[in-house]
Design an enzyme around this catalytic site. Structure first.
Site, PDB file in Angstrom:
ATOM      1  N   GLY A 199       1.152  -2.741 108.282  1.00  0.00           N
ATOM      2  CA  GLY A 199       0.216  -3.874 108.430  1.00  0.00           C
ATOM      3  C   GLY A 199      -0.110  -4.409 107.048  1.00  0.00           C
ATOM      4  O   GLY A 199      -1.181  -4.967 106.812  1.00  0.00           O
ATOM      5  N   ALA A 200       0.865  -4.249 106.127  1.00  0.00           N
ATOM      6  CA  ALA A 200       0.627  -4.506 104.701  1.00  0.00           C
ATOM      7  C   ALA A 200       0.439  -5.969 104.349  1.00  0.00           C
ATOM      8  O   ALA A 200      -0.050  -6.282 103.264  1.00  0.00           O
ATOM      9  CB  ALA A 200       1.790  -3.916 103.879  1.00  0.00           C
ATOM     10  N   GLY A 238      -4.353  -5.187 104.582  1.00  0.00           N
ATOM     11  CA  GLY A 238      -3.101  -4.660 104.032  1.00  0.00           C
ATOM     12  C   GLY A 238      -2.805  -5.143 102.625  1.00  0.00           C
ATOM     13  O   GLY A 238      -2.365  -4.355 101.778  1.00  0.00           O
ATOM     14  N   ASP A 241       5.326  -4.557 107.598  1.00  0.00           N
ATOM     15  CA  ASP A 241       4.599  -5.419 108.540  1.00  0.00           C
ATOM     16  C   ASP A 241       5.643  -6.073 109.440  1.00  0.00           C
ATOM     17  O   ASP A 241       6.845  -5.982 109.167  1.00  0.00           O
ATOM     18  CB  ASP A 241       3.775  -6.491 107.787  1.00  0.00           C
ATOM     19  CG  ASP A 241       2.592  -7.013 108.601  1.00  0.00           C
ATOM     20  OD1 ASP A 241       2.810  -7.501 109.731  1.00  0.00           O
ATOM     21  OD2 ASP A 241       1.450  -6.925 108.125  1.00  0.00           O
ATOM     22  N   ILE A 267      -6.754   3.139 110.358  1.00  0.00           N
ATOM     23  CA  ILE A 267      -7.797   2.135 110.111  1.00  0.00           C
ATOM     24  C   ILE A 267      -7.957   1.225 111.331  1.00  0.00           C
ATOM     25  O   ILE A 267      -9.059   0.755 111.639  1.00  0.00           O
ATOM     26  CB  ILE A 267      -7.443   1.308 108.845  1.00  0.00           C
ATOM     27  CG1 ILE A 267      -7.530   2.194 107.585  1.00  0.00           C
ATOM     28  CG2 ILE A 267      -8.365   0.100 108.700  1.00  0.00           C
ATOM     29  CD1 ILE A 267      -7.079   1.523 106.298  1.00  0.00           C
ATOM     30  N   SER A 268      -6.866   0.996 112.078  1.00  0.00           N
ATOM     31  CA  SER A 268      -6.876   0.046 113.203  1.00  0.00           C
ATOM     32  C   SER A 268      -7.945   0.409 114.231  1.00  0.00           C
ATOM     33  O   SER A 268      -8.060   1.565 114.648  1.00  0.00           O
ATOM     34  CB  SER A 268      -5.513   0.044 113.900  1.00  0.00           C
ATOM     35  OG  SER A 268      -4.480  -0.087 112.957  1.00  0.00           O
ATOM     36  N   ASN A 269      -8.679  -0.608 114.646  1.00  0.00           N
ATOM     37  CA  ASN A 269      -9.756  -0.429 115.628  1.00  0.00           C
ATOM     38  C   ASN A 269      -9.280  -0.579 117.068  1.00  0.00           C
ATOM     39  O   ASN A 269      -8.277  -1.240 117.309  1.00  0.00           O
ATOM     40  CB  ASN A 269     -10.842  -1.481 115.359  1.00  0.00           C
ATOM     41  CG  ASN A 269     -11.889  -0.969 114.392  1.00  0.00           C
ATOM     42  OD1 ASN A 269     -12.318   0.168 114.484  1.00  0.00           O
ATOM     43  ND2 ASN A 269     -12.289  -1.824 113.464  1.00  0.00           N
ATOM     44  N   ASP A 281     -17.975   3.149 106.427  1.00  0.00           N
ATOM     45  CA  ASP A 281     -19.356   3.442 106.822  1.00  0.00           C
ATOM     46  C   ASP A 281     -20.088   4.182 105.697  1.00  0.00           C
ATOM     47  O   ASP A 281     -21.263   3.936 105.437  1.00  0.00           O
ATOM     48  CB  ASP A 281     -19.364   4.286 108.111  1.00  0.00           C
ATOM     49  CG  ASP A 281     -18.618   3.586 109.232  1.00  0.00           C
ATOM     50  OD1 ASP A 281     -18.823   2.372 109.405  1.00  0.00           O
ATOM     51  OD2 ASP A 281     -17.803   4.243 109.908  1.00  0.00           O
ATOM     52  N   ARG A 309     -20.778   1.701 102.869  1.00  0.00           N
ATOM     53  CA  ARG A 309     -21.935   0.854 103.208  1.00  0.00           C
ATOM     54  C   ARG A 309     -23.243   1.634 103.099  1.00  0.00           C
ATOM     55  O   ARG A 309     -24.229   1.153 102.532  1.00  0.00           O
ATOM     56  CB  ARG A 309     -21.785   0.325 104.645  1.00  0.00           C
ATOM     57  CG  ARG A 309     -20.752  -0.761 104.762  1.00  0.00           C
ATOM     58  CD  ARG A 309     -20.523  -1.159 106.206  1.00  0.00           C
ATOM     59  NE  ARG A 309     -19.582  -2.268 106.290  1.00  0.00           N
ATOM     60  CZ  ARG A 309     -18.703  -2.435 107.258  1.00  0.00           C
ATOM     61  NH1 ARG A 309     -18.639  -1.583 108.275  1.00  0.00           N
ATOM     62  NH2 ARG A 309     -17.886  -3.463 107.243  1.00  0.00           N
ATOM     63  N   HIS A 364     -16.762   5.455 114.768  1.00  0.00           N
ATOM     64  CA  HIS A 364     -16.762   4.211 113.999  1.00  0.00           C
ATOM     65  C   HIS A 364     -16.950   3.010 114.914  1.00  0.00           C
ATOM     66  O   HIS A 364     -16.043   2.210 115.102  1.00  0.00           O
ATOM     67  CB  HIS A 364     -15.469   4.084 113.171  1.00  0.00           C
ATOM     68  CG  HIS A 364     -15.411   2.785 112.415  1.00  0.00           C
ATOM     69  ND1 HIS A 364     -16.258   2.498 111.358  1.00  0.00           N
ATOM     70  CD2 HIS A 364     -14.659   1.678 112.590  1.00  0.00           C
ATOM     71  CE1 HIS A 364     -16.008   1.279 110.918  1.00  0.00           C
ATOM     72  NE2 HIS A 364     -15.043   0.751 111.646  1.00  0.00           N
TER      73      HIS A 364
HETATM   74  N1  LIG Z   1     -11.674   1.488 110.171  1.00  0.00           N
HETATM   75  C1  LIG Z   1     -12.398   0.542 109.648  1.00  0.00           C
HETATM   76  O1  LIG Z   1     -13.444   0.806 109.041  1.00  0.00           O
HETATM   77  C2  LIG Z   1     -11.940  -0.886 109.718  1.00  0.00           C
HETATM   78  C3  LIG Z   1     -12.522  -1.846 108.869  1.00  0.00           C
HETATM   79  C4  LIG Z   1     -12.060  -3.151 108.935  1.00  0.00           C
HETATM   80  C5  LIG Z   1     -11.065  -3.511 109.847  1.00  0.00           C
HETATM   81  N2  LIG Z   1     -10.526  -2.565 110.646  1.00  0.00           N
HETATM   82  C6  LIG Z   1      -9.459  -2.878 111.590  1.00  0.00           C
HETATM   83  O2  LIG Z   1      -8.226  -3.015 110.883  1.00  0.00           O
HETATM   84  C7  LIG Z   1      -7.322  -3.824 111.639  1.00  0.00           C
HETATM   85  C8  LIG Z   1      -6.671  -4.866 110.747  1.00  0.00           C
HETATM   86  O3  LIG Z   1      -7.613  -5.781 110.273  1.00  0.00           O
HETATM   87  P1  LIG Z   1      -7.168  -7.020 109.333  1.00  0.00           P
HETATM   88  O4  LIG Z   1      -8.407  -7.774 109.003  1.00  0.00           O
HETATM   89  O5  LIG Z   1      -6.290  -6.558 108.231  1.00  0.00           O
HETATM   90  O6  LIG Z   1      -6.290  -7.869 110.384  1.00  0.00           O
HETATM   91  P2  LIG Z   1      -5.148  -8.947 110.058  1.00  0.00           P
HETATM   92  O7  LIG Z   1      -4.871  -9.667 111.313  1.00  0.00           O
HETATM   93  O8  LIG Z   1      -5.528  -9.741 108.854  1.00  0.00           O
HETATM   94  O9  LIG Z   1      -3.896  -8.049 109.658  1.00  0.00           O
HETATM   95  C9  LIG Z   1      -3.272  -7.210 110.556  1.00  0.00           C
HETATM   96  C10 LIG Z   1      -1.827  -7.120 110.179  1.00  0.00           C
HETATM   97  O10 LIG Z   1      -1.200  -6.217 111.117  1.00  0.00           O
HETATM   98  C11 LIG Z   1       0.085  -6.723 111.320  1.00  0.00           C
HETATM   99  N3  LIG Z   1       0.679  -6.157 112.528  1.00  0.00           N
HETATM  100  C12 LIG Z   1       0.503  -6.481 113.827  1.00  0.00           C
HETATM  101  N4  LIG Z   1       1.272  -5.722 114.617  1.00  0.00           N
HETATM  102  C13 LIG Z   1       1.959  -4.887 113.802  1.00  0.00           C
HETATM  103  C14 LIG Z   1       2.907  -3.867 114.015  1.00  0.00           C
HETATM  104  N5  LIG Z   1       3.325  -3.544 115.246  1.00  0.00           N
HETATM  105  N6  LIG Z   1       3.390  -3.225 112.944  1.00  0.00           N
HETATM  106  C15 LIG Z   1       2.972  -3.534 111.697  1.00  0.00           C
HETATM  107  N7  LIG Z   1       2.079  -4.480 111.431  1.00  0.00           N
HETATM  108  C16 LIG Z   1       1.576  -5.154 112.465  1.00  0.00           C
HETATM  109  C17 LIG Z   1      -0.078  -8.241 111.379  1.00  0.00           C
HETATM  110  O11 LIG Z   1       1.167  -8.906 111.195  1.00  0.00           O
HETATM  111  C18 LIG Z   1      -1.061  -8.452 110.246  1.00  0.00           C
HETATM  112  O12 LIG Z   1      -0.406  -8.691 109.023  1.00  0.00           O
HETATM  113  C19 LIG Z   1      -8.169  -4.401 112.773  1.00  0.00           C
HETATM  114  O13 LIG Z   1      -7.926  -3.665 113.946  1.00  0.00           O
HETATM  115  C20 LIG Z   1      -9.590  -4.195 112.319  1.00  0.00           C
HETATM  116  O14 LIG Z   1     -10.504  -4.131 113.360  1.00  0.00           O
HETATM  117  C21 LIG Z   1     -10.952  -1.264 110.597  1.00  0.00           C
HETATM  118  O1  LIG Z   2     -16.392  -4.448 112.345  1.00  0.00           O
HETATM  119  C1  LIG Z   2     -15.175  -4.533 112.512  1.00  0.00           C
HETATM  120  O2  LIG Z   2     -14.675  -5.027 113.531  1.00  0.00           O
HETATM  121  C2  LIG Z   2     -14.265  -4.061 111.438  1.00  0.00           C
HETATM  122  C3  LIG Z   2     -14.596  -2.702 110.919  1.00  0.00           C
HETATM  123  O3  LIG Z   2     -14.606  -1.732 111.921  1.00  0.00           O
HETATM  124  C4  LIG Z   2     -15.846  -2.670 110.099  1.00  0.00           C
HETATM  125  O4  LIG Z   2     -16.640  -1.739 110.269  1.00  0.00           O
HETATM  126  O5  LIG Z   2     -16.023  -3.558 109.262  1.00  0.00           O
END
Ligand SMILES: NC(=O)c1ccc[n+]([C@@H]2O[C@H](COP(=O)([O-])OP(=O)(O)OC[C@H]3O[C@@H](n4cnc5c(N)ncnc54)[C@H](O)[C@@H]3O)[C@@H](O)[C@H]2O)c1
Ligand SMILES: O=C(O)C[C@H](O)C(=O)O
Length: 355
Positions: free
Chosen positions: A48-49, A54, A74, A157-159, A190, A193, A217
Site C-alpha cells: 500500500g506504499a 504508504g 501497491d 495498519i489497515s482498518n 493511539d 496521540r 483501535h
Molecule cells: N492503524 C491505524 O492507526 C491507522 C491510522 C490511519 C489509517 N489507517 C488505515 O490505513 C489504511 C490506509 O489508509 P490511507 O490513508 O493510506 O489510504 P489510501 O487510500 O490513501 O491508500 C491506500 C493504498 O492502498 C492501496 N491498495 C489497495 N488495495 C491494495 C492491495 N490489494 N494491495 C496493495 N495495495 C493496495 C491503494 O492503491 C492505495 O495506494 C486505511 O484502512 C486506514 O483506515 C490505520
Molecule cells: O480514524 C481512522 O479512520 C484512521 C485511524 O484509525 C486513526 O486512528 O487515525
C-alpha cells in the site's frame, strides 16, 4: 550555518548513526543510535506504499539505517514512489513492485511487512464501515505473506485493526504458518496521540512522556491508561482525565473531520508506523528492552487479541505485559470495551473462515 548543519546531518546519515526512537527517554524521531558497520541486512516491505500513509511511511523507512532493502508494493503508482524515494542518500536499496504478479518478489526475503493497504474513512463512517473492502484486501495480502515470507513480522495498519488482525491470524493458521509472536496490530498512533495530548494538558516536556494505551483501535476500545502516565502530573483533575481519554479515543475522527472527505490520518500514522517498525527491527537485531504497545494475541483478558505493552525480541513478541494497576475510571472503560472488541474480533474470524 544552515549549510553546515545540513552537511553534518548528511555525514551522520552516511555513517548510519541516525535511528528512530519512541522510548520513554525520548520521543524524537531522529536520534543517534547503535547502528554501525555490523548492522544486519533487513528487508522491509510496505504494502500500500503509494497511498496516503504508504508514501510518507516509505520515506521514513528509507531514513532508517536498520533497513537494507525497502520493497514498495501497491496495485498502482509504485514505480514513481520508488524512483522518488530511492534518490534519498541513505543505506537501503529501494525497489518498487506493482500488481499481483510482482507481489512474490516484493515479499520474498522480508523481515518486516508493513500493511497500510486499503480504504480510509470519510466523515460519518466508523472504522468498521471499512470492513467490507479492507477485509478482502488484507486476506489476499496475508495469503501471499504466508506463501512468500512466512517468518516476517507483520505490522497491520489497515482498518478495522480490531478485525484485520484476527483475519490475518486465521489466514496464517489455514496456511499452517501462524506464529502469534509475529503478528501485530499497529496501535502506536493511539500512544503518539495520548503522549501529545497529555503533555499539552500536564504541561510537561512531550519528549519525556510515556502513556500505555491498551484494548483495541476503534472508539471506546482505545483505552489510554493515564493513571500510569509518566512523568506524573499533579495538575490534572478527574475531568481532565475524562477529556484526555475521549480526545485520544476520538483522535482518528478528529482528523477525518478536519480532512473533510479527503481521508484519515496519514502523516501522523506514517510517523507512528515508522516508530513501530523501528521497534520491531531493533527487537530482531537483539536490542534489549524494546517495549511498545501493540494489538497482539493475548491472554491478559478473556479476549484472544488485546493491545497492551509488549516486549519485542529476536523472534517478535517476547512478552505480553499485563495491564498493571488501573484507576476505577479505567476499570470501567475496560469493562465497557470488552463486548465491542469481542464482536469485532469474532467478525474477522468469521470472515476469514467463510470466504
Ligand atoms: N492503524 C491505524 O492507526 C491507522 C491510522 C490511519 C489509517 N489507517 C488505515 O490505513 C489504511 C490506509 O489508509 P490511507 O490513508 O493510506 O489510504 P489510501 O487510500 O490513501 O491508500 C491506500 C493504498 O492502498 C492501496 N491498495 C489497495 N488495495 C491494495 C492491495 N490489494 N494491495 C496493495 N495495495 C493496495 C491503494 O492503491 C492505495 O495506494 C486505511 O484502512 C486506514 O483506515 C490505520
Ligand atoms: O480514524 C481512522 O479512520 C484512521 C485511524 O484509525 C486513526 O486512528 O487515525
Amino acid at each position: 550555518m544552515r549549510t553546515s548543519m545540513l552537511r553534518s546531518m548528511e555525514a551522520v546519515l552516511r555513517r548510519g548513526e541516525i535511528s528512530f526512537s519512541s522510548s520513554s527517554s525520548s520521543s524524537h524521531l531522529l536520534r543517534r543510535s547503535y547502528a554501525s558497520e555490523s548492522t544486519p541486512e533487513r528487508k522491509v516491505a510496505v504494502l500500500g506504499a503509494a497511498g496516503g500513509i504508504g508514501q510518507p511511511l516509505s520515506l521514513l523507512m528509507k531514513l532508517n539505517p536498520l533497513v537494507s532493502n525497502l520493497a514498495l508494493y501497491d496495485i498502482a503508482g509504485t514505480p514513481g514512489v520508488a524512483a522518488d524515494v530511492s534518490h534519498v542518500n541513505t543505506r537501503s536499496e529501494v525497489a518498487g513492485y506493482m500488481g499481483d504478479e510482482q507481489l512474490e518478489q516484493a515479499l520474498t526475503g522480508s523481515d518486516v511487512v508493513i500493511i497500510p493497504a486499503g480504504v480510509p474513512r470519510k466523515p460519518g463512517m466508523t472504522r468498521d464501515d471499512l470492513f467490507n473492502i479492507n477485509a478482502g484486501i488484507v486476506k489476499g495480502l496475508c495469503t501471499a505473506i504466508a506463501k512468500y515470507c512466512p517468518n516476517a513480522l507483520v505490522n497491520m495498519i489497515s482498518n478495522p485493526v480490531n478485525s484485520t488482525v484476527p483475519i490475518a491470524a486465521e489466514v496464517f493458521k489455514k496456511a499452517g504458518t501462524y506464529d502469534e509472536t509475529k503478528l501485530f496490530g499497529v496501535t502506536m498512533l493511539d500512544v503518539v496521540r495520548a503522549k501529545t495530548f497529555y503533555a499539552g494538558k500536564a504541561n510537561v516536556n512531550v519528549a519525556d512522556v510515556n502513556v500505555p494505551v491498551v484494548g483495541g483501535h476503534a472508539g471506546i476500545t482505545i483505552l489510554p491508561l493515564f493513571s500510569q502516565a509518566t512523568p506524573k502530573a499533579n495538575n490534572l483533575s478527574d475531568e481532565h482525565i475524562v477529556a484526555l481519554t475521549k480526545r485520544t479515543q476520538d483522535g482518528g475522527t478528529e482528523v477525518v473531520e478536519a480532512k473533510a472527505g479527503k481521508g484519515s490520518a496519514t502523516l501522523s500514522m506514517a510517523y507512528a508506523g515508522a516508530l513501530f517498525a523501528d521497534a520491531c527491527l531493533k527487537g530482531l537485531n537483539g536490542v534489549p528492552d524494546v517495549v511498545e504497545c501493540a494489538f497482539v494475541q493475548s491472554s491478559i483478558t478473556e479476549l484472544p487479541f488485546f493491545a497492551s505493552k509488549v516486549k519485542l525480541g529476536k523472534n517478535g513478541v517476547e512478552k505480553v505485559f499485563d495491564l498493571g494497576p488501573l484507576s476505577d475510571y479505567e476499570k470501567q472503560g475496560l469493562e465497557k470495551l470488552l463486548p465491542e472488541l469481542k464482536s469485532s474480533i469474532e467478525k474477522g474470524i468469521k470472515f476469514a473462515n467463510a470466504n
